[in-house]
Design an enzyme around this catalytic site. Sequence first.
Site, mmCIF file in Angstrom:
data_model
loop_
_atom_site.group_PDB
_atom_site.id
_atom_site.type_symbol
_atom_site.label_atom_id
_atom_site.label_comp_id
_atom_site.label_asym_id
_atom_site.label_seq_id
_atom_site.Cartn_x
_atom_site.Cartn_y
_atom_site.Cartn_z
ATOM 1 N N GLU A 221 6.669 2.786 4.397
ATOM 2 C CA GLU A 221 7.186 2.280 3.128
ATOM 3 C C GLU A 221 7.924 0.957 3.306
ATOM 4 O O GLU A 221 7.843 0.075 2.438
ATOM 5 C CB GLU A 221 8.101 3.312 2.472
ATOM 6 N N THR A 250 -6.615 -6.706 11.222
ATOM 7 C CA THR A 250 -6.690 -5.259 10.987
ATOM 8 C C THR A 250 -8.123 -4.944 10.570
ATOM 9 O O THR A 250 -8.608 -5.491 9.573
ATOM 10 C CB THR A 250 -5.717 -4.803 9.885
#
Length: 687
Positions: A221, A250
């Site tokens: 988060e 990524t």
Amino acid sequence: MPNSFFRHLLAVLSIGMTIPFQESFSQTNPCLFDAYLIQNKQTVQLSESAIQKQLKHNSLFRISNHGIIYQIPVVVHVIHNGGNENISDAQIQSQIDVLNEDYRKAIGTNGFGNGVDTEIEFCLAKLTPDGKCTNGIVRIKSTLTNHNSYERQLLSQLSSWNPTRYLNIYVVKSIAGNVGGYASFPGGPTDQDGIVIIHNAFGRTGTAQNPNNLGRTCTHESGHWFGLYHTFNSGCGIDTCLDGDLVCDTPPVANPNFNCPAINSCSNDFPDFPDQVENYMDYTSDLCKNIFTSGQRDRMQATLNVLRQDIWQATNIINTGCDSAYISPPCNVVADFIANGTQICLNNIVTFTNKSLNDPISFQWNFPGGNPSTSIDQNPTISYDTIGNFDVSLIVYGSLGSDTLSIPNYVNVFLPVAGSSLPFDETFEQSVFPANGITIDNPDHGVTWERDTVAIMYQGYASAKINNLINTNYGQSDALILPDIDLTTFIGVPFMSFRWAYAKSDPNYSDELIILISTDCHLNFTRVFYRSGNLLATGPNQTNPYVPDSNTVWKLAQINLSQFQPFENVSIRIVNVTDGGNNLYIDSIHIGSVLQTGNEEYLMEEISIYPNPFNSELTFEFPSTIHENIELSLYDLLGRKLDQFTIIGSHGIERVVWSPKVNSDKKFLILELKTSSRIIRKTILHE
């Protein structure tokens, strides 16, 4: 009634019903960030533009801030109701430890994976915004611990430190929708800035101590808080730099991954790498998470340099006590409190919430003019039966001494004027808006209720509308406040009725329509009506602005107000809670006698029947707005009655779950609803 067919479940539904969190990122909605992106498109686009500009600047001029350590002062607000969600200081510190291990890739810890050191550190604040000693933890006893995301502003009103100087983290008992946590994106509303996480996913000791939890919910988060997207954002995409999570290094991911799978869900990257299930921004288990990539590090640092640049500056680190040279002394208690209302009517009852710092042991309240005039309770409730302005003071005692907070003229008590007599009618035909004594509550001074003459109304020429399609302040509540009414002189049973029209912009998200009623001068409210999702929709899903036309079915609400009849100051709010949906319209408000409508479909519209078609069980939900007794019967196509039962009108929200016999070959069922004056039938499909 044969019990072999029915399991009759009577429940008064309230905001905050949740499923307990079992395992980090193993439930259906572990994180609300995807919803946030949809509901805050404009805010996210502006923030994204700033981040990309900074990344381009760094690349173009080969500027790197690598080597700078970004310190983030943290304050943890523990919102509890006396249960085990009031987690220990040790559990809170364990979460700070996890964050530092993960973000700094600490050797010998679970965060030491194949990723990079992000050069970001976290520190529990040691000084409050006004320079008082603290351990960085605020503990408040409140029912808001059963949290709904649209009540995010209420958490801030209860307790919040300057979000440009501190990362505010709220620890709660539960988050509606079986959610583990959620965070704000940089650049969003300041009164919603921070992170909310359930207690048993926060840290790795105490209530969070289980084999599958290593504190990575907060790592995930906080990544969003720094401007990171999910690795599976927008699926595989085409360009691995310009699509997906907007980070080149990524590997693209088609869908969220759970547990720790070996998978290669996308093949459009070159070379073709498998899904990076070890990345903190996937939904995989804490057991396999250990990577932030260099691209993610650069993106987070770009965010800190353009959108969160104040929080890590040296002056703020000194002022929050996170400077390594600062030695914190033992902290004395600091008195602090808040009330649920300070402008109150005569004989109102006020709840005072203690939010004093540093673990006070006992409390001494003084309420001149209140009843009682003193209290030693943590959160006392006080009534005021005298008109005037009254001081409030609190003395808190701890192991090192005491502290006092006195606020002069904190409570203003006045004599209310009786409300208007009935009937009350408003069709929004006057050119002035709002009219007829109606006012608007627009807390964020943004998109709110307005008069509309474009849509085809239920009757007349105009209606009230709120444009949720452009309202990007997710969770914002805007209300039409009707003038106070006096129900004590009304003869008969009073009802409130109105018509509404609405469509969703996305099948997964919906705005909310709520009716709230107060009998104590707006101090406390009772929810008497709630609609969202398919129960709110009157038109088909559409991404363009919804405008009711000649084919629109305006739904009717009729609310029994008999429980409020003893009161002469009844305040009614028609509340819209934005959730990235579409236009909501209100028309033909009436308060008085019940409408005698010939629309027999109204009864069926009010009842939620799901799923249809159904397989193992079928649920019927009857709202509290139904005032008639209803006999519900189920038949097969040959007319054989399978079961029946009776719903008592005005008895609260009632839910019935029905299961067919094992190996039932019934393909269709006939549902029959019978009242004293009508019979309505509906076909239900059995898969």
